[in-house]
Design a protein around this motif. Structure first.
Motif, short mmCIF file in Angstrom:
data_model
loop_
_atom_site.label_atom_id
_atom_site.label_comp_id
_atom_site.label_asym_id
_atom_site.label_seq_id
_atom_site.Cartn_x
_atom_site.Cartn_y
_atom_site.Cartn_z
N GLY A 181 0.81 -1.21 0.00
CA GLY A 181 0.00 0.00 0.00
C GLY A 181 0.84 1.26 0.00
O GLY A 181 2.02 1.25 -0.36
N GLY A 182 0.23 2.35 0.41
CA GLY A 182 0.87 3.66 0.33
C GLY A 182 0.09 4.54 -0.63
O GLY A 182 -1.01 4.18 -1.08
N ILE A 183 0.66 5.68 -0.98
CA ILE A 183 -0.03 6.64 -1.83
C ILE A 183 -0.41 6.00 -3.17
O ILE A 183 0.46 5.53 -3.90
CB ILE A 183 0.85 7.89 -2.09
N ALA A 184 -1.68 5.96 -3.48
CA ALA A 184 -2.26 5.36 -4.70
C ALA A 184 -2.16 3.84 -4.70
O ALA A 184 -3.06 3.16 -5.19
CB ALA A 184 -1.64 5.95 -5.96
N LYS A 185 -1.08 3.30 -4.15
CA LYS A 185 -0.91 1.85 -4.11
C LYS A 185 -1.93 1.19 -3.18
O LYS A 185 -2.42 0.10 -3.44
CB LYS A 185 0.51 1.50 -3.66
N GLY A 186 -2.26 1.89 -2.09
CA GLY A 186 -3.26 1.37 -1.17
C GLY A 186 -4.63 1.28 -1.84
O GLY A 186 -5.39 0.33 -1.60
N GLN A 187 -4.93 2.25 -2.70
CA GLN A 187 -6.18 2.21 -3.45
C GLN A 187 -6.21 0.98 -4.36
O GLN A 187 -7.24 0.31 -4.52
CB GLN A 187 -6.34 3.49 -4.29
#
Length: 620
Positions: free
Chosen positions: A50-56
């Protein structure tokens, strides 16, 4: 020895595991071939998801019936929701994971999935006849037939590892490279290229002085990634933050004359947004320090990941520089950082289904397409697995639009824009990010997953219940009246403008400083009315009310852009006869053969004026 399979998946990284699971869960017989069954879904670099945009993306994978969100939740050692200070379109879940537990949990999930067989071997070639792929050839000499093949080779295709002046073949440290496939694909007419990525050293956590670092704790509440009821950990491990300094930078510079990156031994292009430490101090020479995230690799291991210190400098230079970082003065290094170069195939050679244009029934997913990151790989694997199954069963491919999912943005970018450097997802790449939030991935995508057979009736029922609850909550807030005397003392305490006249709760929530949790704390009747509703539904209702104007604006923009998506371009359209098109546009359109005007508009080098020419020619 081997039957004919419906789908063969080559490689058991994040893309391969999701591809195998998707195809099998849809009903295909699957063979998953990997060079090392002990390292399935290995977290080769950072032990985090996850993380910025990756979590989405992970929440979208989960909503579509993939496994990444479930495995992440089962192996989380720390959870944080990033960007909480910004609007909900920017909220991004991130989990620190137990590296070893993550890998074997993935393997157990696959072993418990019917219709998946496993085999440990290296695939060195493809079986191709009349422009159609019908199987693979392994290093042990097996010719295994299948109706479709998905290649998810990661960094293993002719991989070369660099540490200072040392270089040797490998797809990952202590694992050999894969050979043969690139050469055959080039012979078949594919264009290939070289990319580079890297990883930092790992150190012994017992030798670090955490009192000299800033502690970074997880969120008090672990919301997780999966929309299912996955058990959450009852405790979390802390991460830590420290910084480099001028002394660290000066030591690192002593190795520049032996740096494979600066001396030209690495030809591949590296990820711009995740540069090595030597690249950072070279490009940002004015910066006094760079942040280092000190991340545990699991519940029970002493191994620590030094995030922010990716490097391919000589080992002794890495070690000396590490010991000048606060808290690392007495550190012991388990293994040095290194860079790895590998082959990839520019993704403009793919259809949006991730099937190759040149060879039918052959699909590419993951780093073979020029992406970087577990999440980017996993979502491609999921879509390739879905579409491989659908292709061999004569079903239309599933193509996610840019206004439907970050996954749609990623694949559309790859296929129509290509990439010359490792592609990483950011929220800024999505023009409809207010629509594509992490909190509503289930509402957006689970109905599709249910329709194609990846989501269960139970999961779909949960979505229906959530939708019903959200509507009830919104109606209640639109009808609930707030009087000034009920809230003004609280508003005064937080320094907010006082309420002058009674107002509906839905309108009151439009104030940027007001949250629904505040209102529920201030008003017991509202709190008791919402007591039976889930946290997810309450959060969703608040977001939909608070950001209604922004959401509707993006929906309108999406509707306008979709008009272009609905204008088809004939497959054999002759762009050469349209001299009003720019030369670059003609060349790009002939090469990529977009299916719609919308797709044509996103090809690099095709300008709005070129789209106008096409629209006029097609009578629009």
């Amino acid at each position: 020895m081997f039957p004919q399979y419906d789908v063969i998946v080559v490689g058991a990284g994040h893309a391969g595991c999701e591809a195998a699971a998707a195809a099998a869960n849809l009903g295909s017989s699957v063979l998953l071939i990997t060079m090392n069954m002990q390292n399935m879904a290995q977290m080769s670099c950072n032990p985090a998801m996850g993380g910025i945009a990756k979590g989405q993306i992970i929440r979208e994978i989960d909503a579509l019936g993939g496994y990444s969100g479930i495995v992440t939740d089962l192996t989380t050692i720390q959870f944080r929701m990033l960007n909480r200070s910004k609007g909900p379109a920017m909220w991004s879940p991130r989990a620190q994971n137990d590296r070893m537990q993550f890998s074997w949990t993935w393997r157990l999930k696959l072993e418990q999935t019917p219709r998946i067989d496993f085999y440990q071997d290296m695939v060195k070639g493809l079986l191709v006849r009349d422009g159609r792929c019908y199987g693979v050839i392994t290093q042990l000499g097996h010719r295994i037939e299948a109706k479709a093949v998905v290649l998810t080779n990661g960094t293993f295709l002719n991989g070369v590892i660099h540490i200072g002046e040392k270089q040797f073949g490998g797809g990952r440290m202590a694992e050999r490279a894969a050979t043969g496939l690139t050469e055959q694909l080039v012979e078949l007419g594919f264009e290939s290229g070289r990319l580079k990525t890297g990883t930092p050293p790992r150190v012994d956590g017992r030798t670090l002085d955490y009192t000299r670092m800033e502690e970074q704790k997880g969120d008090p509440e672990i919301t997780g990634f999966s929309f299912l009821d996955i058990p959450r950990p009852t405790q979390q491990k802390s991460c830590w933050i420290t910084y480099t300094n001028r002394e660290v930078h000066e030591i690192l510079k002593t190795g520049f004359d032996r740096s494979p990156m600066f001396q030209g031994r690495i030809q591949g292009v590296g990820p711009r947004y995740c540069p090595s430490i030597e690249d950072k101090i070279n490009r940002f020479a004015d910066k006094e320090r760079h942040q280092i995230f000190v991340e545990p690799e699991g519940w029970h291991t002493i191994e620590v990941y030094v995030n922010g210190f990716s490097t391919s400098l000589p080992e002794e230079v890495q070690y000396k520089a590490l010991q000048k970082i606060p808290g690392f003065e007495h550190c012991k290094m388990f293994r040095p950082g290194y860079a790895i170069e590998y082959d990839f195939f520019p993704p403009t050679q793919l259809h949006l289904s991730l099937e190759t244009r040149l060879i039918e029934n052959l699909f590419f997913a993951g780093q073979i397409n020029g992406t970087t990151g577990y999440e980017e790989a996993a979502c491609q694997g999921l879509m390739a697995g879905i579409n491989a199954h659908r292709k061999i069963h004569d079903l239309e491919p599933i193509i996610l639009r840019r206004d439907e999912a970050y996954i749609g943005v990623l694949i559309d970018d790859l296929v129509h824009k290509g990439t010359i450097e490792p592609y990483r997802m950011f929220t800024s790449r999505a023009e409809f990010r207010t629509l594509l939030r992490q909190d509503n991935a289930d509402l957006r995508l689970t109905p599709l997953a249910y329709r194609i057979g990846l989501a269960s009736e139970e999961r779909m029922q949960r979505v229906r219940e959530k939708e019903a609850q959200v509507q009830q909550l919104k109606q209640h807030l639109e009808a609930f009246t707030i009087h000034p005397e009920q809230v003004n003392s609280h508003l005064e305490q937080i320094g907010a403008p006082l309420l002058r006249e009674k107002q509906k709760a839905a309108k009151f929530l439009l104030r940027p400083e007001i949250t629904l949790s505040m209102l529920m704390d201030w008003m017991t009747d509202l709190r008791s009315a919402f007591a039976s509703y889930s946290r997810e539904s309450i959060e969703q209702a608040e977001i939909q009310l608070k950001y209604a104007a922004y959401i509707e604006k993006e929906k309108e923009l999406s509707r306008k852009m979709r008009q272009l998506e609905d204008v088809p371009i004939p497959e054999q359209f002759n762009y050469e006869k349209l001299q009003a098109l720019s030369t670059e546009a003609r060349q790009k359109l002939m090469k990529y053969k977009p299916r719609t005007l919308g797709q044509a508009s996103r090809i690099s080098g095709v300008n709005p004026s070129d789209i106008q020419v096409l629209m006029v020619y097609m009578g629009r």
